[in-house]
Design a protein around this motif. Structure first.
Motif, PDB file in Angstrom:
ATOM      1  N   VAL A  29       6.566  81.934 -55.881  1.00 13.63           N
ATOM      2  CA  VAL A  29       7.897  81.651 -55.169  1.00 13.63           C
ATOM      3  C   VAL A  29       8.918  82.715 -55.253  1.00 13.63           C
ATOM      4  O   VAL A  29       9.661  83.160 -54.023  1.00 13.63           O
ATOM      5  CB  VAL A  29       8.524  80.498 -55.890  1.00 13.63           C
ATOM      6  CG1 VAL A  29       9.992  80.140 -55.413  1.00 13.63           C
ATOM      7  CG2 VAL A  29       7.430  79.194 -55.910  1.00 13.63           C
ATOM      8  N   ALA A  30       8.938  83.604 -56.237  1.00 12.36           N
ATOM      9  CA  ALA A  30       9.813  84.880 -56.068  1.00 12.36           C
ATOM     10  C   ALA A  30       9.261  85.786 -55.066  1.00 12.36           C
ATOM     11  O   ALA A  30      10.252  86.387 -54.339  1.00 12.36           O
ATOM     12  CB  ALA A  30       9.743  85.290 -57.408  1.00 12.36           C
ATOM     13  N   GLU A  31       8.050  86.092 -54.982  1.00 11.33           N
ATOM     14  CA  GLU A  31       7.757  86.898 -53.926  1.00 11.33           C
ATOM     15  C   GLU A  31       7.808  86.562 -52.376  1.00 11.33           C
ATOM     16  O   GLU A  31       8.338  87.238 -51.809  1.00 11.33           O
ATOM     17  CB  GLU A  31       5.924  87.344 -54.309  1.00 11.33           C
ATOM     18  CG  GLU A  31       5.875  88.079 -55.267  1.00 11.33           C
ATOM     19  CD  GLU A  31       4.326  88.127 -55.494  1.00 11.33           C
ATOM     20  OE1 GLU A  31       3.539  87.714 -54.961  1.00 11.33           O
ATOM     21  OE2 GLU A  31       3.968  89.121 -56.346  1.00 11.33           O
ATOM     22  N   LYS A  32       7.855  85.376 -52.582  1.00 14.05           N
ATOM     23  CA  LYS A  32       8.085  84.650 -51.038  1.00 14.05           C
ATOM     24  C   LYS A  32       9.478  84.472 -50.592  1.00 14.05           C
ATOM     25  O   LYS A  32      10.001  84.955 -49.603  1.00 14.05           O
ATOM     26  CB  LYS A  32       7.228  83.244 -50.765  1.00 14.05           C
ATOM     27  CG  LYS A  32       7.451  82.769 -49.402  1.00 14.05           C
ATOM     28  CD  LYS A  32       6.304  81.586 -49.149  1.00 14.05           C
ATOM     29  CE  LYS A  32       6.286  81.330 -47.478  1.00 14.05           C
ATOM     30  NZ  LYS A  32       5.108  80.236 -47.441  1.00 14.05           N
ATOM     31  N   TYR A  33      10.356  83.865 -51.773  1.00 13.66           N
ATOM     32  CA  TYR A  33      11.662  83.927 -51.099  1.00 13.66           C
ATOM     33  C   TYR A  33      12.774  84.525 -52.030  1.00 13.66           C
ATOM     34  O   TYR A  33      13.875  84.511 -51.742  1.00 13.66           O
ATOM     35  CB  TYR A  33      11.862  82.201 -51.397  1.00 13.66           C
ATOM     36  CG  TYR A  33      11.183  81.349 -50.506  1.00 13.66           C
ATOM     37  CD1 TYR A  33      11.400  81.224 -49.357  1.00 13.66           C
ATOM     38  CD2 TYR A  33      10.110  80.449 -50.924  1.00 13.66           C
ATOM     39  CE1 TYR A  33      10.724  80.346 -48.287  1.00 13.66           C
ATOM     40  CE2 TYR A  33       9.303  79.617 -50.124  1.00 13.66           C
ATOM     41  CZ  TYR A  33       9.562  79.605 -48.811  1.00 13.66           C
ATOM     42  OH  TYR A  33       8.860  78.893 -47.807  1.00 13.66           O
ATOM     43  N   MET A  88      14.083  80.988 -57.187  1.00 13.80           N
ATOM     44  CA  MET A  88      13.251  80.402 -58.145  1.00 13.80           C
ATOM     45  C   MET A  88      14.119  80.267 -59.557  1.00 13.80           C
ATOM     46  O   MET A  88      14.094  81.073 -60.255  1.00 13.80           O
ATOM     47  CB  MET A  88      12.021  81.617 -58.142  1.00 13.80           C
ATOM     48  CG  MET A  88      10.817  81.054 -59.461  1.00 13.80           C
ATOM     49  SD  MET A  88      10.162  79.634 -59.189  1.00 13.80           S
ATOM     50  CE  MET A  88      10.597  78.768 -60.815  1.00 13.80           C
ATOM     51  N   VAL A  89      14.424  78.948 -59.659  1.00 13.57           N
ATOM     52  CA  VAL A  89      15.209  78.704 -60.837  1.00 13.57           C
ATOM     53  C   VAL A  89      14.190  77.681 -61.714  1.00 13.57           C
ATOM     54  O   VAL A  89      13.629  76.988 -61.502  1.00 13.57           O
ATOM     55  CB  VAL A  89      16.301  77.798 -60.500  1.00 13.57           C
ATOM     56  CG1 VAL A  89      17.232  77.239 -61.814  1.00 13.57           C
ATOM     57  CG2 VAL A  89      17.165  78.093 -59.463  1.00 13.57           C
ATOM     58  N   LEU A  90      13.934  78.487 -62.980  1.00 11.68           N
ATOM     59  CA  LEU A  90      13.165  77.689 -64.088  1.00 11.68           C
ATOM     60  C   LEU A  90      14.090  76.585 -64.725  1.00 11.68           C
ATOM     61  O   LEU A  90      15.179  76.914 -65.194  1.00 11.68           O
ATOM     62  CB  LEU A  90      12.832  78.609 -65.162  1.00 11.68           C
ATOM     63  CG  LEU A  90      12.182  78.093 -66.231  1.00 11.68           C
ATOM     64  CD1 LEU A  90      10.668  77.636 -65.941  1.00 11.68           C
ATOM     65  CD2 LEU A  90      12.140  78.879 -67.473  1.00 11.68           C
ATOM     66  N   GLY A  91      13.510  75.369 -64.773  1.00 10.82           N
ATOM     67  CA  GLY A  91      14.119  74.299 -65.166  1.00 10.82           C
ATOM     68  C   GLY A  91      13.472  74.377 -66.830  1.00 10.82           C
ATOM     69  O   GLY A  91      12.392  74.179 -66.928  1.00 10.82           O
ATOM     70  N   LEU A  92      14.524  74.457 -67.609  1.00 11.80           N
ATOM     71  CA  LEU A  92      13.961  74.510 -69.183  1.00 11.80           C
ATOM     72  C   LEU A  92      14.583  73.698 -69.857  1.00 11.80           C
ATOM     73  O   LEU A  92      15.986  73.526 -70.149  1.00 11.80           O
ATOM     74  CB  LEU A  92      14.657  75.924 -69.703  1.00 11.80           C
ATOM     75  CG  LEU A  92      14.092  76.398 -71.003  1.00 11.80           C
ATOM     76  CD1 LEU A  92      12.440  76.529 -71.122  1.00 11.80           C
ATOM     77  CD2 LEU A  92      14.585  77.768 -71.376  1.00 11.80           C
TER      78      LEU A  92
END
Lengths: 204, 267
Positions: free
Chosen positions: B127-131, B136-140
Motif C-alpha cells: 500500500v505504501a509503495e502504491k499510494y 497507509m495508516v496502521l490501526g493499533l
C-alpha cells in the motif's frame, strides 16, 4: 471549461468534486488531444515524482501540456503536480521535470530529530508576493499538506507563498500563466475552495 | 507551524454511525452522510470512518433517514467523498490490495488497516509503495490488562498479539505505515481520558505521526494526549456526538489554552 489531467497520477475526482461545489464546469481530460479544448488546466499529482513523470510522458500528455502552457492559458499544478513544474526531481534518483519553474525538488530537511516527515497536516500559508491565485485569503490561511519532498526554486521571485516545517518550504509558485500549490486545495475546505475559485476566475 | 489535528472518528456498523463502548457495546446514533455534512460545516481537520460491521451486511435498515438505505459500504463512501473537502480516512475489514484499491478509488485519501497488517505485513508495504506511506495508516488497538501491562489486539479486540506494543509499532513503521491510529480498547467509550502512558510509549518509539484515540470525556483530555502522550493528533468519537457544537468548542478550548490548532472560525 476547466480541464483536469487524468492519466492515473492524481485524485482527479476530488478536484472535480471541489469545482462542482463551486459551480464551475470542470471535466476530466482523458486524452492528450482533448487538452486543447480546455480554457484552463489543473494537473493533480499524488505519489512518487518519477512515476508521475513517467506516466505523463508515456501517456502522451507531456507534449500536450507543453503546448497548453505555451499558449499562455492558466495552468495549475497541485501537490506532486506542482513539483513536476521544476527542472529536476530527486526522489529515487534524478528525473527531469516539466521545467516551467526553474528549480529542483529536494527532500524536506530534517532540521531536528523530532521533526516528523512527511509534512502532513494543516499549515499556514505565508504570502510571498501578490498573486491572483491567493487573493482574498484573509485571516485563516491553513491548508492541508502531505509531502516528503519540496520544490526549491532557483528564483525566489517565483515563490508565491511559503510554509514552515522545520525550515521555510515553498507552498505556492506563480510565474506568468503557470501556478503551483504544494497543499491539496481540494482537501483544504474553505481556503482551498477559495484558491480553486480564484484559479477558475483568472483571465485567459 | 504544523497544527495539531483534532479528528472526529466515526464508527460505522451496518451502515449506521454507532457509539462504541469497550469494543463490545454499540448504539446506533446517526446517518453517516448527515454526520459528514455536520463535520464539514464545522470545518473539521480530518475525518476517520471505521467500518466495524461484523456480519458483512450494510443497510441503514430504516426508512426514516434523510438518505435512502445503502447496502454497499463503497456507495456510502462515494456519497461521503462527493462533498467532503477535507482529508478522509476509511478503515475496517480491509483484507487485500483489491479492498484498498476500491476504497481509494471511491474517494478515501487514506486507509486504516489493523488485523490484516498483523497477518500480512507485506500488504502494508504494498500500500505504501502504491499510494505513498501517508495513505497507509496502521490501526493499533491496545488494551491495558488487569496486571497493568499493555497488549496489542487484532480482530476488533478479540485476538491478542504476542509482541510488545512498541516493537510491533516499529515493525509496522519499517514495513511502510505512515501514521498510527492508536485506540485504547479499555478506554473506548469510557470517558476517563486517554491512556497517555501507552500513547507516549508508542509516539516516542516511532517517528511517524501517532493519532491518539479512545477515552476522551472532556476537552482537557485532549491536552493530556498532546502534552503527556506526545501525540501528533488527537481523535475522539463520542465526545463529539453528544454535545452541541462540540467540535468547534474543543478547538476554541485548545486555542485559548495556547495550543497550535487550526481555528478557521470568526469567534
Amino acid at each position: 471549461m476547466i480541464g483536469v489531467v487524468s492519466c492515473g497520477i492524481g485524485n482527479v475526482q476530488s478536484v472535480l468534486n471541489a469545482f462542482a461545489r463551486l459551480g464551475h464546469d470542470a471535466r476530466a481530460i482523458e486524452t492528450p488531444e482533448a487538452l486543447g479544448d480546455a480554457e484552463r488546466v489543473v494537473l493533480p499529482g499524488v505519489g512518487a515524482f518519477p512515476s508521475c513523470m513517467n506516466r505523463l510522458n508515456e501517456s502522451g500528455f507531456r507534449a500536450a501540456v507543453d503546448r497548453f502552457v505555451k499558449s499562455g492559458r492558466p495552468f495549475l499544478g497541485v501537490c506532486v503536480g506542482m513539483q513536476m513544474l521544476a527542472d529536476i526531481g530527486t526522489e529515487f534518483g534524478e528525473t527531469s521535470g516539466l521545467g516551467y519553474i526553474p528549480g529542483r525538488v529536494e527532500v524536506i530537511p530534517k532540521t531536528s530529530p523530532d521533526l516528523r516527515i512527511p509534512h502532513m497536516g494543516w499549515n499556514d500559508l505565508s504570502i510571498a508576493k501578490p498573486t491572483p491565485l491567493l487573493a482574498g485569503l484573509d485571516g485563516d490561511t491553513a491548508c492541508y499538506f502531505v509531502h516528503s519532498f519540496s520544490l526549491v526554486c532557483k528564483n525566489e521571485s517565483d515563490v508565491a507563498a511559503w510554509t514552515e516545517h522545520g525550515s521555510r518550504l515553498v507552498a505556492a509558485v506563480a510565474r506568468g500563466n503557470v501556478f503551483g500549490l504544494q497543499a491539496h486545495p481540494e482537501k483544504s475546505q474553505n481556503v482551498g475552495l477559495k484558491i480553486l475559485d480564484n484559479f477558475a476566475k483568472l483571465p485567459c | 507551524m504544523l497544527k495539531t489535528r483534532v479528528i472526529p472518528v466515526l464508527y460505522l456498523m451496518n451502515g449506521l454511525i454507532v457509539r462504541s463502548e469497550g469494543f463490545r457495546e454499540f448504539k446506533a446514533i446517526g446517518n453517516p452522510i448527515a454526520e459528514m455534512e455536520r463535520y464539514g460545516d464545522w470545518l473539521a481537520d480530518e475525518l476517520v470512518y471505521l467500518d466495524i460491521t461484523r456480519d458483512g451486511e450494510h443497510d441503514f435498515g430504516r426508512d426514516d433517514h434523510k438518505f435512502k438505505g445503502e447496502r454497499d459500504i463503497l456507495s456510502i463512501l462515494r456519497q461521503i467523498a462527493a462533498s467532503c473537502f477535507m482529508p478522509l480516512a476509511f478503515g475496517g475489514r480491509i483484507r487485500s490490495m483489491e479492498d484498498v484499491d476500491r476504497f481509494i478509488r471511491n474517494g478515501a485519501d487514506k486507509v486504516v488497516i489493523c488485523s490484516q497488517a498483523f497477518r500480512d505485513p507485506a500488504l502494508v508495504t504494498a500500500v505504501a509503495e502504491k499510494y505513498g506511506a501517508q495513505a497507509m495508516v496502521l490501526g493499533l488497538d491496545v488494551k491495558r490488562e488487569e496486571d497493568g501491562t499493555h497488549r496489542v489486539y487484532v480482530d476488533q479486540g478479540r485476538t491478542p498479539v504476542d509482541e510488545a506494543p512498541e516493537t510491533y509499532a516499529k515493525r509496522m513503521e519499517a514495513a511502510g505505515a505512515g501514521e498510527i491510529l492508536l485506540n485504547s480498547i479499555d478506554r473506548d467509550g469510557a470517558a476517563e481520558g486517554y491512556d497517555t502512558e501507552i500513547i507516549r510509549r508508542i509516539a516516542d518509539a516511532v517517528s511517524i505521526p501517532v493519532v491518539a484515540c479512545g477515552g476522551v470525556g472532556d476537552f482537557s483530555d485532549f491536552r493530556e494526549g498532546i502534552d503527556e502522550g506526545h501525540a501528533s493528533a488527537v481523535a475522539a468519537g463520542n465526545v463529539f456526538h453528544f454535545t452541541e457544537a462540540s467540535y468547534k468548542r474543543a478547538k476554541r478550548y485548545l486555542r485559548d489554552k495556547g495550543y497550535g490548532v487550526r481555528f478557521p472560525y470568526t469567534n
